[in-house]
Design a protein around this motif. Structure first.
Motif, mmCIF file in Angstrom:
data_model
loop_
_atom_site.group_PDB
_atom_site.id
_atom_site.type_symbol
_atom_site.label_atom_id
_atom_site.label_comp_id
_atom_site.label_asym_id
_atom_site.label_seq_id
_atom_site.Cartn_x
_atom_site.Cartn_y
_atom_site.Cartn_z
ATOM 1 N N ALA A 106 -10.146 -1.253 23.009
ATOM 2 C CA ALA A 106 -10.833 -0.002 23.349
ATOM 3 C C ALA A 106 -11.792 -0.195 24.517
ATOM 4 C CB ALA A 106 -11.577 0.534 22.128
ATOM 5 N N ASN A 107 -12.502 -1.322 24.547
ATOM 6 C CA ASN A 107 -13.403 -1.601 25.668
ATOM 7 C C ASN A 107 -12.639 -1.729 26.975
ATOM 8 O OD1 ASN A 107 -16.361 -1.935 25.127
ATOM 9 N ND2 ASN A 107 -15.528 -3.087 23.414
ATOM 10 N N LEU A 108 -11.544 -2.468 26.962
ATOM 11 C CA LEU A 108 -10.751 -2.639 28.184
ATOM 12 C C LEU A 108 -10.129 -1.321 28.630
ATOM 13 C CD1 LEU A 108 -8.992 -6.050 27.435
ATOM 14 C CD2 LEU A 108 -10.866 -5.602 29.036
ATOM 15 N N THR A 109 -9.606 -0.558 27.705
ATOM 16 C CA THR A 109 -9.002 0.732 28.038
ATOM 17 C C THR A 109 -10.031 1.670 28.647
ATOM 18 O OG1 THR A 109 -7.404 0.483 26.256
ATOM 19 C CG2 THR A 109 -7.743 2.710 27.092
ATOM 20 N N LEU A 110 -11.193 1.772 28.032
ATOM 21 C CA LEU A 110 -12.244 2.647 28.544
ATOM 22 C C LEU A 110 -12.727 2.178 29.915
ATOM 23 C CD1 LEU A 110 -13.916 5.144 27.956
ATOM 24 C CD2 LEU A 110 -15.588 3.668 26.830
ATOM 25 N N ALA A 111 -12.881 0.879 30.094
ATOM 26 C CA ALA A 111 -13.310 0.359 31.400
ATOM 27 C C ALA A 111 -12.296 0.708 32.477
ATOM 28 C CB ALA A 111 -13.507 -1.151 31.318
ATOM 29 N N LEU A 112 -11.007 0.552 32.193
ATOM 30 C CA LEU A 112 -9.973 0.895 33.168
ATOM 31 C C LEU A 112 -9.966 2.388 33.472
ATOM 32 C CD1 LEU A 112 -7.048 -1.390 31.966
ATOM 33 C CD2 LEU A 112 -8.440 -1.655 34.034
ATOM 34 N N GLN A 113 -10.184 3.213 32.460
ATOM 35 C CA GLN A 113 -10.224 4.651 32.675
ATOM 36 C C GLN A 113 -11.414 5.052 33.540
ATOM 37 O OE1 GLN A 113 -10.185 5.936 28.594
ATOM 38 N NE2 GLN A 113 -8.010 6.467 28.683
ATOM 39 N N ILE A 114 -12.537 4.434 33.314
ATOM 40 C CA ILE A 114 -13.737 4.762 34.084
ATOM 41 C C ILE A 114 -13.598 4.307 35.531
ATOM 42 C CG2 ILE A 114 -16.199 4.188 34.343
ATOM 43 C CD1 ILE A 114 -16.327 4.226 31.258
ATOM 44 N N LEU A 115 -12.982 3.145 35.736
ATOM 45 C CA LEU A 115 -12.842 2.602 37.089
ATOM 46 C C LEU A 115 -11.763 3.294 37.915
ATOM 47 C CD1 LEU A 115 -13.288 -1.182 36.296
ATOM 48 C CD2 LEU A 115 -14.938 0.364 37.374
ATOM 49 N N ASN A 116 -10.869 4.009 37.273
ATOM 50 C CA ASN A 116 -9.812 4.716 37.987
ATOM 51 C C ASN A 116 -10.274 6.147 38.258
ATOM 52 O OD1 ASN A 116 -7.511 5.957 38.940
ATOM 53 N ND2 ASN A 116 -6.180 5.088 37.378
ATOM 54 N N PRO A 117 -10.548 6.480 39.531
ATOM 55 C CA PRO A 117 -11.092 7.816 39.831
ATOM 56 C C PRO A 117 -10.084 8.955 39.624
ATOM 57 C CG PRO A 117 -10.667 6.605 41.845
ATOM 58 C CD PRO A 117 -10.406 5.658 40.710
ATOM 59 N N ARG A 118 -8.806 8.652 39.525
ATOM 60 C CA ARG A 118 -7.795 9.702 39.378
ATOM 61 C C ARG A 118 -7.603 10.162 37.938
ATOM 62 N NH1 ARG A 118 -3.170 6.953 42.894
ATOM 63 N NH2 ARG A 118 -4.430 6.590 44.731
ATOM 64 N N ILE A 119 -8.053 9.368 37.017
ATOM 65 C CA ILE A 119 -7.832 9.714 35.615
ATOM 66 C C ILE A 119 -8.763 10.841 35.205
ATOM 67 C CG2 ILE A 119 -8.101 8.900 33.240
ATOM 68 C CD1 ILE A 119 -6.912 6.307 34.030
ATOM 69 N N ARG A 120 -8.193 11.850 34.587
ATOM 70 C CA ARG A 120 -8.956 12.962 34.030
ATOM 71 C C ARG A 120 -8.974 12.806 32.519
ATOM 72 N NH1 ARG A 120 -11.254 14.970 38.284
ATOM 73 N NH2 ARG A 120 -9.918 15.893 39.838
ATOM 74 N N PHE A 121 -10.155 12.775 31.976
ATOM 75 C CA PHE A 121 -10.282 12.662 30.527
ATOM 76 C C PHE A 121 -9.900 13.981 29.872
ATOM 77 C CE2 PHE A 121 -13.303 9.351 31.908
ATOM 78 C CZ PHE A 121 -12.747 8.284 31.234
ATOM 79 N N ARG A 122 -9.326 13.874 28.687
ATOM 80 C CA ARG A 122 -8.980 15.039 27.878
ATOM 81 C C ARG A 122 -9.688 14.905 26.531
ATOM 82 N NH1 ARG A 122 -3.009 13.306 29.049
ATOM 83 N NH2 ARG A 122 -4.177 11.484 28.458
ATOM 84 N N PRO A 123 -10.987 15.195 26.508
ATOM 85 C CA PRO A 123 -11.739 15.027 25.259
ATOM 86 C C PRO A 123 -11.331 16.078 24.225
ATOM 87 C CG PRO A 123 -13.127 16.020 26.925
ATOM 88 C CD PRO A 123 -11.818 15.684 27.594
ATOM 89 N N ALA A 124 -11.457 15.694 22.974
ATOM 90 C CA ALA A 124 -11.145 16.614 21.889
ATOM 91 C C ALA A 124 -11.855 16.162 20.620
ATOM 92 C CB ALA A 124 -9.639 16.668 21.645
ATOM 93 N N ILE A 125 -12.019 17.094 19.723
ATOM 94 C CA ILE A 125 -12.525 16.782 18.387
ATOM 95 C C ILE A 125 -11.335 16.912 17.449
ATOM 96 C CG2 ILE A 125 -14.049 17.508 16.519
ATOM 97 C CD1 ILE A 125 -15.988 18.484 18.708
ATOM 98 N N ILE A 126 -11.052 15.826 16.747
ATOM 99 C CA ILE A 126 -9.918 15.839 15.830
ATOM 100 C C ILE A 126 -10.409 15.612 14.406
ATOM 101 C CG2 ILE A 126 -8.269 15.092 17.586
ATOM 102 C CD1 ILE A 126 -8.371 12.304 16.407
ATOM 103 N N ALA A 127 -9.685 16.175 13.468
ATOM 104 C CA ALA A 127 -10.011 16.024 12.047
ATOM 105 C C ALA A 127 -9.108 14.960 11.448
ATOM 106 C CB ALA A 127 -9.826 17.342 11.317
ATOM 107 N N ILE A 128 -9.701 14.064 10.696
ATOM 108 C CA ILE A 128 -8.948 12.985 10.061
ATOM 109 C C ILE A 128 -9.140 13.098 8.550
ATOM 110 C CG2 ILE A 128 -8.737 10.484 9.827
ATOM 111 C CD1 ILE A 128 -9.904 10.353 12.705
ATOM 112 N N ASP A 129 -8.038 13.231 7.826
ATOM 113 C CA ASP A 129 -8.099 13.254 6.367
ATOM 114 C C ASP A 129 -8.441 11.855 5.878
ATOM 115 O OD1 ASP A 129 -7.428 15.953 6.198
ATOM 116 O OD2 ASP A 129 -5.284 15.506 6.249
ATOM 117 N N LEU A 130 -9.449 11.770 5.026
ATOM 118 C CA LEU A 130 -9.951 10.470 4.582
ATOM 119 C C LEU A 130 -9.350 10.033 3.254
ATOM 120 C CD1 LEU A 130 -13.751 10.870 5.324
ATOM 121 C CD2 LEU A 130 -12.131 9.447 6.566
ATOM 122 N N ALA A 131 -9.064 8.752 3.164
ATOM 123 C CA ALA A 131 -8.736 8.128 1.883
ATOM 124 C C ALA A 131 -10.024 7.626 1.237
ATOM 125 C CB ALA A 131 -7.755 6.976 2.088
ATOM 126 N N ALA A 132 -11.063 7.424 2.046
ATOM 127 C CA ALA A 132 -12.371 6.982 1.553
ATOM 128 C C ALA A 132 -12.970 8.086 0.692
ATOM 129 C CB ALA A 132 -13.292 6.673 2.732
#
Length: 163
Positions: free
Chosen positions: A68-94
């Motif tokens: 996740a750290n490497l992926t995020l660093a690469l995304q931040i360093l690449n000026p062409r990448i457009r983030f697609r943020p979202a809020i997702i719901a996850i059904d919990l087993a906890a």
């Protein structure tokens, strides 16, 4: 004496017997103590299984953290990448407060995701993800890679395993 304390005592005794108090030698002593407890104690195999589940979760979590750290660093360093943020719901087993908190914190510790809320019935966790291309794939990955191993590591309690 509780099994973890006994295991640590065996590890320290191993270091004393070998005359080497290094982290690797302590690890060898811990593994030898784990084996001895699993063989000699009733319920020792449940203790060994719990230790292995915790180790498995730590390996999986550390791998996810690095990726996740490497992926995020690469995304931040690449000026062409457009983030697609979202809020997702996850059904919990906890189910318990401790399990839900552990799952939510594990998700939040992974860069690019943040646990933001839990449903009123405590069965769904809402997570903000920085870049979502396939919400179902992200849900499935969180459940299989983070929640599953985490719950396997923390759900085995002495009263459940006959210790």
């Amino acid at each position: 004496m509780n099994r973890l304390a006994l295991n640590l005592a065996v590890a320290i005794a191993w270091c004393a017997l070998t005359g080497s108090f290094t982290l690797s030698n302590l690890g060898v002593g811990f593994l030898l103590g784990l084996l001895a407890i699993a063989i000699s104690h009733t319920g020792g195999s449940a203790y060994a299984a719990r230790i292995l589940n915790v180790a498995r979760f730590l390996v999986v979590f550390l791998r996810e953290l690095v990726v996740a750290n490497l992926t995020l660093a690469l995304q931040i360093l690449n000026p062409r990448i457009r983030f697609r943020p979202a809020i997702i719901a996850i059904d919990l087993a906890a189910r318990t407060d401790g399990e839900i908190t552990a799952v939510a914190n594990t998700i939040s510790l992974t860069p690019g995701s943040l646990s933001i809320d839990i449903s009123a019935d405590r069965r769904r966790l809402y997570v903000h993800v920085l870049d979502v291309d396939d919400a179902d794939r992200i849900r499935q990955r969180i459940k299989q890679v983070l929640e599953g191993p985490l719950l396997a590591a923390i759900r085995q309690r002495p009263e459940e395993t006959g210790q």
